[in-house]
Design an enzyme around this catalytic site. Sequence first.
Site, PDB file in Angstrom:
ATOM      1  N   CYS A 125     -20.176 -12.743 -12.862  1.00 38.03           N
ATOM      2  CA  CYS A 125     -19.793 -12.109 -11.531  1.00 38.03           C
ATOM      3  C   CYS A 125     -19.878 -13.204 -10.593  1.00 38.03           C
ATOM      4  CB  CYS A 125     -20.710 -10.978 -11.368  1.00 38.03           C
ATOM      5  SG  CYS A 125     -20.351 -10.076  -9.487  1.00 38.03           S
ATOM      6  N   CYS A 126     -21.238 -13.862 -10.617  1.00 38.53           N
ATOM      7  CA  CYS A 126     -21.139 -15.051  -9.646  1.00 38.53           C
ATOM      8  C   CYS A 126     -20.047 -16.117  -9.833  1.00 38.53           C
ATOM      9  CB  CYS A 126     -22.671 -15.730  -9.709  1.00 38.53           C
ATOM     10  SG  CYS A 126     -23.969 -14.853  -8.896  1.00 38.53           S
ATOM     11  N   CYS A 208     -25.914 -11.328  -1.981  1.00 34.68           N
ATOM     12  CA  CYS A 208     -25.279 -10.184  -2.034  1.00 34.68           C
ATOM     13  C   CYS A 208     -26.254  -8.999  -2.212  1.00 34.68           C
ATOM     14  CB  CYS A 208     -24.330 -10.180  -3.380  1.00 34.68           C
ATOM     15  SG  CYS A 208     -23.124 -11.287  -3.307  1.00 34.68           S
ATOM     16  N   CYS A 211     -28.014  -7.605  -5.549  1.00 34.69           N
ATOM     17  CA  CYS A 211     -28.930  -8.804  -6.245  1.00 34.69           C
ATOM     18  C   CYS A 211     -29.874  -9.564  -5.327  1.00 34.69           C
ATOM     19  CB  CYS A 211     -27.892  -9.820  -6.815  1.00 34.69           C
ATOM     20  SG  CYS A 211     -26.480  -9.455  -7.922  1.00 34.69           S
ATOM     21  N   CYS A 234     -26.953 -19.164  -8.369  1.00 30.76           N
ATOM     22  CA  CYS A 234     -25.529 -18.491  -8.742  1.00 30.76           C
ATOM     23  C   CYS A 234     -24.555 -19.531  -9.287  1.00 30.76           C
ATOM     24  CB  CYS A 234     -25.066 -18.008  -7.270  1.00 30.76           C
ATOM     25  SG  CYS A 234     -24.752 -19.175  -6.185  1.00 30.76           S
TER      26      CYS A 234
HETATM   27  S1  SF4 Z   1     -24.929 -12.384  -6.565  1.00 28.20           S
HETATM   28 FE1  SF4 Z   1     -24.661 -10.589  -7.698  1.00 28.20          FE
HETATM   29  S2  SF4 Z   1     -23.016  -9.475  -6.517  1.00 28.20           S
HETATM   30 FE2  SF4 Z   1     -23.270 -11.447  -5.847  1.00 28.20          FE
HETATM   31  S3  SF4 Z   1     -21.648 -12.838  -7.043  1.00 28.20           S
HETATM   32 FE3  SF4 Z   1     -23.559 -13.001  -7.933  1.00 28.20          FE
HETATM   33  S4  SF4 Z   1     -23.936 -11.429  -9.516  1.00 28.20           S
HETATM   34 FE4  SF4 Z   1     -22.025 -10.996  -8.223  1.00 28.20          FE
END
Ligand code: SF4
Length: 238
Positions: A125-126, A208, A211, A234
């Site tokens: 996701c990151c 975010c 998280c 991240c």
């Molecule tokens: S902090 Fe969480 S929601 Fe944001 S990009 Fe990374 S995994 Fe995705």
Amino acid sequence: MTALPRTSTASADRGLAARGAPELEELHTVARALESQPATAAIEWAWDRFGPDLVLAASFQDCVLVDLAAQVAPDLEVVFLDTGYHFAETLWYVEQVRRRYDLDLVVVGPDLPADDLWLTDTDACCGARKVAPLAKALAGRAAWMSGLRRADGPARARTPIVTYDVGRGLVKVNPIAPWTDLDVDGYVRDHGLPVHPLADRGYASIGCWPCTRPVGTEEDTRAGRWAGTDKTECGLHR
Ligand code: SF4
């Protein structure tokens, strides 16, 4: 301070031209010299050295680095990575800061719709929502600047003020790397800077919403990021 050769901004491939110019040893020398100077000296050096080939990537947890940059490089492009999962308070704060400094703000988002990947694979996701958009924002540039600080935690304890981002082939500048939390708080107070609405609600580090959680007074500032997992970064700062 040691002066590096200037980059040709007239080059069609600005980034590549600049990437070949600074020698590692020269960067180390400049980084050492900047340790005893104010943060604005690092920004000034980078702006003088790279001009519009330099980008500031701001997390908008606070606006200290933006404020410092506005003093010596008011035309510097500022990038905000909109993951699609920021707190509403963060988006509001970004707009307040943009207006206050009349920022040349570029908002970069991911090339994918909303999904639930953060539930199952935070690294992926990151990668898709932060790392890939940053790569897009830095394409063709020579250098980037971040608000990374040594006080953020052990993984960042040796952050230099100027370094070479090997993975991206860019010079990376961290003007406030030596600043403590007290330095940041004092600067915000002394300069009357706007404060992120979540900062007073225990959010010592703000990413975010899926998280990020508030932290207790005894916890590390980044303990609320990906809490309950061993993930601490991240991927933007490798
Ligand atoms: S902090 Fe969480 S929601 Fe944001 S990009 Fe990374 S995994 Fe995705």
